[in-house]
Each structure stands twice: as C-alpha cells, then as structure tokens.
Write an enzyme that holds these catalytic residues in place. Sequence first.
Site, PDB file in Angstrom:
ATOM      1  N   ASP A  31       0.862  -1.098  -0.131  1.00  0.00           N
ATOM      2  CA  ASP A  31       0.018   0.273   0.269  1.00  0.00           C
ATOM      3  C   ASP A  31       0.862   1.423   0.021  1.00  0.00           C
ATOM      4  OD1 ASP A  31      -4.044   0.804   1.424  1.00  0.00           O
ATOM      5  OD2 ASP A  31      -1.666   2.197   0.847  1.00  0.00           O
ATOM      6  N   ILE A  32       0.445   2.150  -1.073  1.00  0.00           N
ATOM      7  CA  ILE A  32       1.267   3.788  -0.600  1.00  0.00           C
ATOM      8  C   ILE A  32       1.494   4.177   0.109  1.00  0.00           C
ATOM      9  CG2 ILE A  32      -0.657   4.427  -1.938  1.00  0.00           C
ATOM     10  CD1 ILE A  32       1.663   5.538  -3.822  1.00  0.00           C
ATOM     11  N   ASN A  85     -12.693  -2.720   2.336  1.00  0.00           N
ATOM     12  CA  ASN A  85     -14.040  -1.908   2.314  1.00  0.00           C
ATOM     13  C   ASN A  85     -14.680  -1.963   1.252  1.00  0.00           C
ATOM     14  OD1 ASN A  85     -13.071  -0.421   4.797  1.00  0.00           O
ATOM     15  ND2 ASN A  85     -11.330   0.116   3.422  1.00  0.00           N
ATOM     16  N   GLY A  91     -15.778   4.174   3.398  1.00  0.00           N
ATOM     17  CA  GLY A  91     -15.032   4.685   2.710  1.00  0.00           C
ATOM     18  C   GLY A  91     -13.988   4.481   1.882  1.00  0.00           C
ATOM     19  N   GLN A  92     -14.520   3.038   1.187  1.00  0.00           N
ATOM     20  CA  GLN A  92     -13.803   2.670   0.008  1.00  0.00           C
ATOM     21  C   GLN A  92     -13.159   4.030  -0.766  1.00  0.00           C
ATOM     22  OE1 GLN A  92     -16.064  -0.314  -2.423  1.00  0.00           O
ATOM     23  NE2 GLN A  92     -14.288  -0.721  -4.030  1.00  0.00           N
ATOM     24  N   HIS A  98     -10.331  -4.640  -2.857  1.00  0.00           N
ATOM     25  CA  HIS A  98      -9.229  -4.947  -2.945  1.00  0.00           C
ATOM     26  C   HIS A  98      -9.459  -5.010  -1.642  1.00  0.00           C
ATOM     27  CE1 HIS A  98      -9.761  -0.757  -2.423  1.00  0.00           C
ATOM     28  NE2 HIS A  98      -9.565  -0.684  -1.097  1.00  0.00           N
ATOM     29  N   HIS A 100      -6.743  -5.757   2.299  1.00  0.00           N
ATOM     30  CA  HIS A 100      -6.071  -5.286   3.290  1.00  0.00           C
ATOM     31  C   HIS A 100      -5.305  -5.604   3.894  1.00  0.00           C
ATOM     32  CE1 HIS A 100      -6.821  -0.319   2.311  1.00  0.00           C
ATOM     33  NE2 HIS A 100      -8.157  -0.732   2.260  1.00  0.00           N
TER      34      HIS A 100
HETATM   35  P1  DGP Z   1     -10.015   1.949   0.764  1.00  0.00           P
HETATM   36  O1  DGP Z   1      -9.731   3.146   1.522  1.00  0.00           O
HETATM   37  O2  DGP Z   1      -9.800   0.944   1.158  1.00  0.00           O
HETATM   38  O3  DGP Z   1     -10.641   2.064  -1.508  1.00  0.00           O
HETATM   39  O4  DGP Z   1      -8.006   1.565   0.137  1.00  0.00           O
HETATM   40  C1  DGP Z   1      -7.628   1.761  -1.144  1.00  0.00           C
HETATM   41  C2  DGP Z   1      -6.076   1.999  -0.903  1.00  0.00           C
HETATM   42  O5  DGP Z   1      -4.989   2.537  -1.840  1.00  0.00           O
HETATM   43  C3  DGP Z   1      -5.578   2.956   0.560  1.00  0.00           C
HETATM   44  O6  DGP Z   1      -4.643   2.570   1.595  1.00  0.00           O
HETATM   45  C4  DGP Z   1      -3.912   4.118  -0.569  1.00  0.00           C
HETATM   46  C5  DGP Z   1      -4.370   2.920  -1.514  1.00  0.00           C
HETATM   47  N1  DGP Z   1      -3.683   3.608  -2.686  1.00  0.00           N
HETATM   48  C6  DGP Z   1      -4.048   4.704  -3.537  1.00  0.00           C
HETATM   49  N2  DGP Z   1      -3.359   4.683  -4.622  1.00  0.00           N
HETATM   50  C7  DGP Z   1      -2.334   3.663  -4.949  1.00  0.00           C
HETATM   51  C8  DGP Z   1      -1.140   3.457  -5.879  1.00  0.00           C
HETATM   52  O7  DGP Z   1      -1.429   4.433  -6.796  1.00  0.00           O
HETATM   53  N3  DGP Z   1      -0.617   2.548  -5.771  1.00  0.00           N
HETATM   54  C9  DGP Z   1      -0.488   1.810  -4.235  1.00  0.00           C
HETATM   55  N4  DGP Z   1       0.364   0.963  -3.706  1.00  0.00           N
HETATM   56  N5  DGP Z   1      -1.502   2.370  -3.659  1.00  0.00           N
HETATM   57  C10 DGP Z   1      -2.594   3.129  -3.956  1.00  0.00           C
END
Ligand code: DGP
Length: 121
Positions: A31-32, A85, A91-92, A98, A100
């Site tokens: 996760d980023i 989520n 809050g998705q 995906h 986590h």
């Molecule tokens: P959610 O809130 O469950 O939709 O989480 C989305 C997650 O995705 C959040 O923790 C940050 C991550 N994320 C968003 N953009 C990127 C990206 O470009 N690369 C990566 N690796 N993660 C990302």
Amino acid sequence: MREKTIFERIVAGELPCNKVLEDNDFLAFHDIHPRAPIHILAIPKKHFKDFQEFDPELMAKMTLFIQKLAVLLGLDKSGYRLISNCGKNSGQEVFHLHFHILGGFELPKDKAEQANPQALF
Ligand code: DGP
C-alpha cells in the site's frame, strides 16, 4: 466509457507497484500509505467494483492466494487483519475490489468496535 481505476492501471502495467506476489488471477503489492509495518493490498486482476460484486468461485481461489501471501510475509503465525472496504459508507476510495492485509505489530482495536451504537442514532 468508464475510466480505469488506479488498480486496473497497475494490473495493465501502466502504473508501477511494489509487487509482493502474483499469479494468473491475483496481484499483491505494498500500500502506498502504509498504516502498519506490513500493509499489503491483494487484488483480483479481473475488475470487480467491490466485494458485493465479487465472484464466489474466484473468492475461493483468492483465499488460497491470501493464505500463501501471509506465509510469504511471515504473518501466518503472528497474525494479521484482513479488511475489504465495500461501498460508500465503508470509506472505500479505490473502486476495484481489494483486501488490505495488515500486520507486523499488535494492531490497535478498531475504534468502531468501541463506539456505542446507541450514540449513532
Ligand atoms: P480503500 O480505502 O479501502 O479503498 O483503500 C485504498 C488504498 O489504496 C489506500 O490504503 C491507499 C492505496 N492506494 C491508493 N493509490 C495507490 C497507488 O497508486 N498505489 C498503491 N500501491 N496504493 C495505492
């Protein structure tokens, strides 16, 4: 036409990711914005908006993929939290299904668990 989500662009190779595990159907990457020492996202390569739209047969395969991932990360014994989520109220933020996978330390209890549901109404 619908715009591709960030995760579909990662699957297509249009955006980079820090990959941890991949097979024909799934991809796992860091996760980023990590919220734990280990914070990985596991996604199906095929597009599903959220868990509510997911294919149960693919979910069975994804279970095996996540279990394998947990072993690879050394989380199978210490434990981890698995979160998906689903939809607006959750809050998705990225509308490509995906999971986590959070671990590497003793995770704090979810605040929602401590909240008094009575207070929400
Ligand atoms: P959610 O809130 O469950 O939709 O989480 C989305 C997650 O995705 C959040 O923790 C940050 C991550 N994320 C968003 N953009 C990127 C990206 O470009 N690369 C990566 N690796 N993660 C990302």
